[in-house]
Design a protein around this motif. Structure first.
Motif, PDB file in Angstrom:
ATOM      1  N   SER A  97     112.159  72.106  50.344  1.00 18.34           N
ATOM      2  CA  SER A  97     111.372  71.008  50.894  1.00 18.34           C
ATOM      3  C   SER A  97     111.884  70.555  52.257  1.00 18.34           C
ATOM      4  O   SER A  97     111.131  69.974  53.040  1.00 18.34           O
ATOM      5  N   GLY A 131     102.590  80.006  62.266  1.00 19.23           N
ATOM      6  CA  GLY A 131     102.294  80.157  60.854  1.00 19.23           C
ATOM      7  C   GLY A 131     102.002  81.568  60.428  1.00 19.23           C
ATOM      8  O   GLY A 131     101.740  81.828  59.265  1.00 19.23           O
ATOM      9  N   LYS A 171     108.574  77.527  55.982  1.00 16.11           N
ATOM     10  CA  LYS A 171     107.159  77.745  56.266  1.00 16.11           C
ATOM     11  C   LYS A 171     106.355  77.727  54.974  1.00 16.11           C
ATOM     12  O   LYS A 171     106.850  78.088  53.916  1.00 16.11           O
ATOM     13  N   SER A 172     105.099  77.318  55.097  1.00 12.93           N
ATOM     14  CA  SER A 172     104.198  77.319  53.953  1.00 12.93           C
ATOM     15  C   SER A 172     103.408  78.611  53.917  1.00 12.93           C
ATOM     16  O   SER A 172     103.148  79.229  54.953  1.00 12.93           O
ATOM     17  N   ASP A 227     102.449  81.177  48.431  1.00 18.80           N
ATOM     18  CA  ASP A 227     103.370  80.853  47.348  1.00 18.80           C
ATOM     19  C   ASP A 227     104.057  79.508  47.563  1.00 18.80           C
ATOM     20  O   ASP A 227     105.102  79.238  46.973  1.00 18.80           O
ATOM     21  N   GLY A 228     103.488  78.653  48.408  1.00 16.25           N
ATOM     22  CA  GLY A 228     104.048  77.334  48.651  1.00 16.25           C
ATOM     23  C   GLY A 228     105.013  77.337  49.830  1.00 16.25           C
ATOM     24  O   GLY A 228     105.132  78.313  50.567  1.00 16.25           O
ATOM     25  N   VAL A 229     105.704  76.218  49.987  1.00 15.08           N
ATOM     26  CA  VAL A 229     106.668  76.074  51.082  1.00 15.08           C
ATOM     27  C   VAL A 229     107.963  76.757  50.674  1.00 15.08           C
ATOM     28  O   VAL A 229     108.557  76.418  49.643  1.00 15.08           O
ATOM     29  N   ARG A 230     108.375  77.696  51.484  1.00 12.34           N
ATOM     30  CA  ARG A 230     109.591  78.445  51.189  1.00 12.34           C
ATOM     31  C   ARG A 230     110.429  78.619  52.442  1.00 12.34           C
ATOM     32  O   ARG A 230     109.920  78.600  53.563  1.00 12.34           O
ATOM     33  N   PRO A 272     112.051  78.482  47.335  1.00  5.80           N
ATOM     34  CA  PRO A 272     111.301  77.257  47.623  1.00  5.80           C
ATOM     35  C   PRO A 272     112.240  76.189  48.181  1.00  5.80           C
ATOM     36  O   PRO A 272     113.371  76.043  47.721  1.00  5.80           O
TER      37      PRO A 272
END
Length: 230
Positions: free
Chosen positions: A161, A143, A107-108, A111-114, A159
């Protein structure tokens, strides 16, 4: 007899002073660059060490969740829909036996996609299981954090991808999918809805920029697989 005249001490010329200043400036610049390189290397090593520790703790929690999966009557011990993995597991407090639902998803957030882990509060009834099971699915879709006064927690981990799961069934690894409903067992009419696979393979891609990068594969095998029958 004539006296020799005393000669005045000779000072530095302007050119000599300029040369000396230039040399000192060059030495200072080289020293600063050396210190800066050492500082950067120390920072990178610390970031990598922190990333390795976080990843180790995350994978330890991943294995602990799978080890603690418990099959309950008319429930699903595991469910994967290509987005979120939901598990029914024993509670962590042995003094007060209970059950929890945990979920893992990519999930994004700020703190970014983790890769993130969601956990319900402990419960003891099938109705509470159904509520927690549905909340875990909603957490992965809307979300939201899923955290609140109800005791549910959402923890950002490493993190990532992308990630993919594989099940080990019938002596072969295959991409994870919805498990088929188990056939009714006359000897255990109150058994779980689906059977736990013999193994779960995690393939997760770590993006560059946080000390670690690349594709990591982690296999988990059900503890009872291969155990001698009594």
């Amino acid at each position: 007899m004539r006296r020799a005249k005393a000669t005045a001490p000779r000072g530095f010329t302007l050119i000599e002073l300029l040369v000396a200043i230039a040399v000192m400036a060059l030495l200072s610049l080289m020293s600063w660059r050396g210190l800066d390189s050492m500082s950067r290397a120390t920072l990178q090593n610390q970031q990598r060490a922190d990333a390795v520790l976080t990843l180790q703790a995350t994978l330890a929690q991943w294995g602990a969740d799978l080890d603690a999966v418990i099959p309950l009557a008319q429930t699903r011990p595991i469910d994967w829909d290509s987005r979120v993995l939901r598990l029914t597991r024993r509670g962590s407090d042995d003094a007060a036996p209970s059950v929890q639902v945990v979920a893992w998803a990519l999930k994004s957030g700020p703190d970014g996609v983790r890769w993130r882990r969601w956990q319900s509060q402990p419960f003891t009834t099938r109705g509470d299981w159904q509520q927690a099971w549905n909340l875990a699915a909603a957490w992965a879709q809307d979300g939201g954090s899923g955290s609140g006064s109800g005791g549910y927690s959402d923890v950002p981990l490493v993190p990532a991808s992308s990630w993919q799961l594989y099940y080990f069934r019938d002596n072969v690894w295959a991409p994870a999918s919805q498990l088929p409903t188990a056939a009714p067992n006359p000897n255990n009419p109150a058994g779980p809805v689906v059977a736990m696979p013999d193994g779960v393979r995690l393939v997760i891609t770590l993006p560059p920029g946080d000390g670690l990068a690349g594709t990591l594969t982690r296999d988990w095998v059900r503890p009872t697989v291969g155990a001698p029958k009594s």
